[in-house]
Design an enzyme around this catalytic site. Structure first.
Site, PDB file in Angstrom:
ATOM      1  N   SER A  10      -6.136  13.303  -7.695  1.00 34.35           N
ATOM      2  CA  SER A  10      -6.491  12.099  -6.948  1.00 34.35           C
ATOM      3  C   SER A  10      -7.992  12.092  -6.698  1.00 34.35           C
ATOM      4  O   SER A  10      -8.622  13.148  -6.613  1.00 34.35           O
ATOM      5  CB  SER A  10      -5.757  12.080  -5.602  1.00 34.35           C
ATOM      6  OG  SER A  10      -6.270  11.061  -4.753  1.00 34.35           O
ATOM      7  N   TYR A  33      -3.515  16.772   2.194  1.00 37.93           N
ATOM      8  CA  TYR A  33      -3.456  16.050   0.923  1.00 37.93           C
ATOM      9  C   TYR A  33      -4.738  16.246   0.115  1.00 37.93           C
ATOM     10  O   TYR A  33      -4.685  16.589  -1.068  1.00 37.93           O
ATOM     11  CB  TYR A  33      -3.223  14.568   1.172  1.00 37.93           C
ATOM     12  CG  TYR A  33      -3.072  13.773  -0.111  1.00 37.93           C
ATOM     13  CD1 TYR A  33      -1.891  13.825  -0.827  1.00 37.93           C
ATOM     14  CD2 TYR A  33      -4.122  12.997  -0.606  1.00 37.93           C
ATOM     15  CE1 TYR A  33      -1.743  13.115  -2.013  1.00 37.93           C
ATOM     16  CE2 TYR A  33      -3.982  12.290  -1.788  1.00 37.93           C
ATOM     17  CZ  TYR A  33      -2.793  12.348  -2.491  1.00 37.93           C
ATOM     18  OH  TYR A  33      -2.669  11.652  -3.665  1.00 37.93           O
TER      19      TYR A  33
END
Length: 253
Positions: A142, A155
């Site tokens: 990501s 995350y």
């Protein structure tokens, strides 16, 4: 390696979002896809949709947070199909993890899936790929990996781990027939982003995002971040002094 070079592929997190889309994208191009996820009914529906499009998609019930079981299952698939050509570690979860009220259980889920699960998926048949001198490992990271985002310590860190893990694999495998690709999507309309309340710049629909991912895989890109305006902005953010980054980022969410 061209499109026709991929006979078989494993895609995790294939019951929804980017994983589901990528399984169909590959299947429509003649690749036999093992679509893995926890939600078997969704995978069965995916297989039926693939069949109507001329694609061969095999549902595989799999929870990547169970690392030992994941290793064993991926190796079984590798043996059954005569060798996986492409393994895509796409399964991922994300929960807010604000440092002022840190939720350990949520953080652990993120690490179990995004870190341990991804490593188990990618490493399960790596020695066999090296022996065969062919194969392609892909990790879906990501753009959130590039710096620590507010309220997303677990995350962002999990994706930063995956970035570095893939880079080390790529270095170690240089000169072999095994390739490694790290894909860093920005904001894409999926189940994961459906509940996000803050602005999502350069938000992409799932289909064009999947096509960009698929093309990057076929090209064999080392690293591919998209959409490019967001990827460029995040890349520049790496060089922003911490004092300025902290002051601005802490007010974003």
């Amino acid at each position: 390696m061209s499109e026709m070079s991929y006979r078989t592929a494993l895609v995790t997190g294939a019951s929804s979002g980017l994983g589901r889309g990528l399984a169909l994208w590959l299947g429509k191009r003649g690749v036999k896809v093992y679509a893995a996820a926890r939600r078997l009914p969704r995978l069965e529906a995916l297989a039926q949709e693939g069949k109507s499009l001329g694609a061969t998609i095999e549902p595989v019930e799999l929870d990547v947070s169970l690392a030992d079981a994941t290793l064993a299952r991926v190796r079984e698939l590798d043996e059954a199909c005569g060798g996986l050509d492409l393994v895509v570690a796409n399964a991922g979860v994300g929960f807010p993890t604000h440092a002022r009220n840190f939720p350990w259980e949520d953080a652990r889920k993120v690490i179990d899936v995004n870190v341990t699960g991804a490593v188990a998926t990618l490493s399960a048949v790596l020695p066999r790929m090296v022996e065969r001198n062919r194969g392609h490992l892909v990790g879906v990271s990501s753009l959130a990996s590039c710096r620590g985002l507010p309220q997303n310590a677990a995350y962002s860190a999990s994706k930063a781990f995956l970035d570095t893990f893939l880079e080390s694999l790529r270095v170690d495998l240089h000169g072999t027939g095994v390739r490694v690709t790290c894909i860093r999507p920005g904001f894409v309309k999926t189940e994961i982003t459906a509940g996000i309340q803050h602005p999502m710049p350069f938000l992409l629909e799932a289909d064009p995002a999947v096509d960009r991912m698929g093309q990057a895989i076929l090209r064999g890109d080392d690293v591919y971040g998209f959409p490019w305006p967001m990827a460029r902005a995040v890349g520049m953010a790496r060089w922003v002094p911490n004092a300025l980054f902290d002051a601005v980022a802490s007010k974003v969410l």
